[in-house]
Motif scaffolding. Sequence first.
Motif, PDB file in Angstrom:
ATOM      1  N   GLY A  22      38.152  42.811  46.628  1.00 40.87           N
ATOM      2  CA  GLY A  22      38.620  43.574  47.495  1.00 40.87           C
ATOM      3  C   GLY A  22      39.966  44.065  47.455  1.00 40.87           C
ATOM      4  O   GLY A  22      40.641  44.093  46.495  1.00 40.87           O
ATOM      5  N   TRP A  23      40.521  44.410  48.752  1.00 42.46           N
ATOM      6  CA  TRP A  23      41.832  44.888  48.802  1.00 42.46           C
ATOM      7  C   TRP A  23      42.813  43.793  49.416  1.00 42.46           C
ATOM      8  O   TRP A  23      42.399  43.296  50.303  1.00 42.46           O
ATOM      9  N   ILE A  24      44.119  43.817  49.118  1.00 43.38           N
ATOM     10  CA  ILE A  24      44.910  43.167  49.713  1.00 43.38           C
ATOM     11  C   ILE A  24      45.468  43.529  51.108  1.00 43.38           C
ATOM     12  O   ILE A  24      46.164  44.389  51.306  1.00 43.38           O
ATOM     13  N   HIS A  25      44.847  42.824  52.114  1.00 45.15           N
ATOM     14  CA  HIS A  25      45.260  43.299  53.407  1.00 45.15           C
ATOM     15  C   HIS A  25      46.870  42.842  53.975  1.00 45.15           C
ATOM     16  O   HIS A  25      47.413  43.775  54.344  1.00 45.15           O
ATOM     17  N   GLU A  26      47.047  41.735  53.430  1.00 46.62           N
ATOM     18  CA  GLU A  26      48.459  41.446  53.843  1.00 46.62           C
ATOM     19  C   GLU A  26      48.630  39.960  52.989  1.00 46.62           C
ATOM     20  O   GLU A  26      47.819  39.244  52.524  1.00 46.62           O
ATOM     21  N   ILE A  27      49.840  39.736  52.643  1.00 45.40           N
ATOM     22  CA  ILE A  27      50.592  38.608  52.013  1.00 45.40           C
ATOM     23  C   ILE A  27      51.737  37.851  52.917  1.00 45.40           C
ATOM     24  O   ILE A  27      52.151  38.256  53.368  1.00 45.40           O
ATOM     25  N   ARG A  39      40.726  42.124  51.975  1.00 51.85           N
ATOM     26  CA  ARG A  39      39.579  42.710  52.885  1.00 51.85           C
ATOM     27  C   ARG A  39      38.543  43.289  51.837  1.00 51.85           C
ATOM     28  O   ARG A  39      38.859  44.209  50.941  1.00 51.85           O
ATOM     29  N   ASP A  40      37.236  43.182  52.240  1.00 50.23           N
ATOM     30  CA  ASP A  40      36.444  44.469  51.597  1.00 50.23           C
ATOM     31  C   ASP A  40      35.523  45.096  52.642  1.00 50.23           C
ATOM     32  O   ASP A  40      36.139  44.685  54.137  1.00 50.23           O
ATOM     33  N   LYS A  41      34.607  45.918  52.614  1.00 49.56           N
ATOM     34  CA  LYS A  41      34.001  46.695  53.735  1.00 49.56           C
ATOM     35  C   LYS A  41      33.510  45.772  54.903  1.00 49.56           C
ATOM     36  O   LYS A  41      33.713  46.073  55.982  1.00 49.56           O
ATOM     37  N   GLU A  66      47.360  46.220  49.549  1.00 45.55           N
ATOM     38  CA  GLU A  66      46.372  47.335  49.149  1.00 45.55           C
ATOM     39  C   GLU A  66      45.902  47.117  47.611  1.00 45.55           C
ATOM     40  O   GLU A  66      45.208  48.151  47.080  1.00 45.55           O
ATOM     41  N   SER A  67      46.556  46.226  46.783  1.00 40.30           N
ATOM     42  CA  SER A  67      46.240  46.361  45.491  1.00 40.30           C
ATOM     43  C   SER A  67      44.647  45.600  45.461  1.00 40.30           C
ATOM     44  O   SER A  67      44.404  44.935  46.391  1.00 40.30           O
ATOM     45  N   VAL A  68      43.989  45.787  44.239  1.00 40.58           N
ATOM     46  CA  VAL A  68      42.633  45.398  44.325  1.00 40.58           C
ATOM     47  C   VAL A  68      42.627  44.297  43.385  1.00 40.58           C
ATOM     48  O   VAL A  68      43.206  44.053  42.322  1.00 40.58           O
ATOM     49  N   MET A  69      41.814  43.250  43.995  1.00 38.06           N
ATOM     50  CA  MET A  69      41.810  41.904  43.239  1.00 38.06           C
ATOM     51  C   MET A  69      40.611  41.070  43.105  1.00 38.06           C
ATOM     52  O   MET A  69      39.560  41.350  44.304  1.00 38.06           O
ATOM     53  N   ARG A  70      40.296  40.323  42.313  1.00 35.97           N
ATOM     54  CA  ARG A  70      39.117  39.375  42.362  1.00 35.97           C
ATOM     55  C   ARG A  70      39.607  37.974  42.426  1.00 35.97           C
ATOM     56  O   ARG A  70      40.396  37.515  41.759  1.00 35.97           O
ATOM     57  N   VAL A  71      38.840  37.328  43.447  1.00 29.64           N
ATOM     58  CA  VAL A  71      39.441  35.962  43.469  1.00 29.64           C
ATOM     59  C   VAL A  71      37.943  34.948  43.345  1.00 29.64           C
ATOM     60  O   VAL A  71      37.205  35.237  44.022  1.00 29.64           O
ATOM     61  N   LYS A  91      41.296  30.983  40.567  1.00 28.99           N
ATOM     62  CA  LYS A  91      41.629  32.138  39.771  1.00 28.99           C
ATOM     63  C   LYS A  91      41.790  33.619  40.402  1.00 28.99           C
ATOM     64  O   LYS A  91      40.928  33.734  41.117  1.00 28.99           O
ATOM     65  N   ILE A  92      42.797  34.501  40.067  1.00 29.60           N
ATOM     66  CA  ILE A  92      42.932  35.486  40.847  1.00 29.60           C
ATOM     67  C   ILE A  92      43.042  36.542  39.634  1.00 29.60           C
ATOM     68  O   ILE A  92      43.842  36.079  38.566  1.00 29.60           O
ATOM     69  N   ASP A  93      42.328  37.514  39.569  1.00 32.34           N
ATOM     70  CA  ASP A  93      42.354  38.740  38.640  1.00 32.34           C
ATOM     71  C   ASP A  93      42.927  40.086  39.529  1.00 32.34           C
ATOM     72  O   ASP A  93      42.278  40.299  40.316  1.00 32.34           O
ATOM     73  N   LEU A  94      44.293  40.314  39.163  1.00 41.55           N
ATOM     74  CA  LEU A  94      44.629  41.585  39.522  1.00 41.55           C
ATOM     75  C   LEU A  94      44.043  42.895  39.034  1.00 41.55           C
ATOM     76  O   LEU A  94      44.222  43.090  37.852  1.00 41.55           O
ATOM     77  N   LEU A  95      42.990  43.284  39.625  1.00 46.12           N
ATOM     78  CA  LEU A  95      42.297  44.420  38.932  1.00 46.12           C
ATOM     79  C   LEU A  95      43.210  45.984  39.064  1.00 46.12           C
ATOM     80  O   LEU A  95      42.686  46.743  38.168  1.00 46.12           O
ATOM     81  N   ASN A  96      44.003  46.387  40.006  1.00 48.48           N
ATOM     82  CA  ASN A  96      44.892  47.293  40.097  1.00 48.48           C
ATOM     83  C   ASN A  96      45.862  47.202  41.038  1.00 48.48           C
ATOM     84  O   ASN A  96      45.400  46.546  42.044  1.00 48.48           O
ATOM     85  N   VAL A  97      47.041  47.733  40.817  1.00 53.14           N
ATOM     86  CA  VAL A  97      48.155  47.491  41.613  1.00 53.14           C
ATOM     87  C   VAL A  97      48.472  48.647  42.489  1.00 53.14           C
ATOM     88  O   VAL A  97      48.122  49.775  41.928  1.00 53.14           O
ATOM     89  N   ALA A  98      48.673  48.454  43.687  1.00 52.28           N
ATOM     90  CA  ALA A  98      48.947  49.668  44.767  1.00 52.28           C
ATOM     91  C   ALA A  98      50.316  49.736  44.883  1.00 52.28           C
ATOM     92  O   ALA A  98      51.125  49.044  44.511  1.00 52.28           O
ATOM     93  N   ALA A  99      50.691  51.209  44.733  1.00 50.95           N
ATOM     94  CA  ALA A  99      52.221  51.389  44.877  1.00 50.95           C
ATOM     95  C   ALA A  99      52.736  51.182  46.242  1.00 50.95           C
ATOM     96  O   ALA A  99      51.899  50.728  47.254  1.00 50.95           O
TER      97      ALA A  99
END
Length: 429
Positions: A22-27, A39-41, A66-71, A91-99
Amino acid sequence: MKRTLISELDNDHLGKTVTVEGWIHEIKRLKSVDFIMLRDKTGIVQVTVKKTETPIGIDLGSLTRESVMRVTGEFPEKQISKKMKEITASKIDLLNVAATPLPLPVAENIESDLETRLNNRFLDLRRHENYAIFHTKSNLLWGIRSFLHTHGFVEVNTPKIVASSTEGGADLFRVQYFEMDAYLNQSPQLYKEILISSGFERVFEVGPAFRAEKHNTTYHLNEFTSIDIEMGFSNHEDAMAMLEGSVKSGIENALSHAHNSGNYQLRMLEVPELPFPRVEYSKCLSMVQNAGGKIEFGEDFGPEHLRVIGEKYPGFYFITKWPSELRPFYTMVDPDDETLTNSFDLQFREREITSGAQRVHDPEMLRRRFVAKGLNPEDFQFYLNAFRYGMPPHAGWGLGLERLAMILLDLKNIRETSLFPRDRTRIVP
RNA sequence: GCCCCGAUAGUGUAGCGGCCUAUCAUACGGGCCUGUCGAGCCCGUGACAUGGGUUCAAAUCCCGUUCGGGGCGCCA
């Protein structure tokens, strides 16, 4: 490893290893432990990363909202988090970084202007409260669809690029169709009637309707979704029964599938009781006149007038028997009083959401009605032909899906119910 | 088409002639904090839509422009 949706994390998963995406809602970064709300749907889960443990594969300092990751991690038996489900990451995979920074807050309770939201609609729709609108709209539509299906209606698709206007008056968007001038259709009216002549008996269509009116209000769109039905061997009473049944079925379905990810409160109308009140135009006219409204027979109600009527009928109700000068050429006149028509509008308080009627099926009467409305029958030959070789009596209606969704969810602006609304000035995104 | 109204940091706002090298919240960057959960604390970056005018002095007043909001008409 197979993905698990956040809402699926239940007791059956306790103590097991799961993978969520999902997306990182908050850190939230603390000295000895980091928390990432993912967060996912379907919801939000807390991903816990303990600093003492073996590396989980990425630099947490580089994560942005709002970066996309797999945990992948354990869904532990002992849930320490007070507010939400928790996963201990291995394990965390960062799938795409949000600007950064985001053009619009997703996690904060800061309300942005609709203008800003629509300009960044992809982000705006990540908010669950906004996703819920479209989830609800979808279920509303499914409820209506299934009702019509069970009542013998067949779903059809008619052209949206047409040669002439449906009703003459309204403004149409002109398009270039190769070497011909064409228009975007404002309504499937003529086509669904033709299909009645074709013996389809009962048809419905869900599709876009285009109106080139320069209106600037919170309840008009220049492109909206119209749910249209037409039924043969039927009159306006039959059509009204089908309409109230559809609305009820739609709302029931929306309520029984209400989307709730937990971090917002979805308010919805209750299922309405049938039948809806039928109120004749003449009665509404007296009500408005008695309240001091300046209006004569043959005039349409303005917003102030409808508010007066809406106070008396606070839910759904029909206004019936409209004067013929207010109705299009295809509307059947009342056999008992030819100044009136077998027509109806469905209202919710002061809002109109549906317009319908029994239609003219006699080609000669139809021809006279064309002339009376200042239209040239020659322009509608393709339509009139369908009436010359056996057209049954028929009736139908057209319902504005966005308006119904707006009422169901008590939204203040119809643009909220359109993913990418088209209004007077907006064609992007 | 008509009538009102508005435009200040990424987002949302306060200020409405000098106290503004512009408020607050949040975001963003940095630091602190033995698990946070509307986290907290400290430091930092960041804005007056645009072009004219009035004035000793303009975010603030006036006019134009651009963009936007609301209402009316019309409708779903």
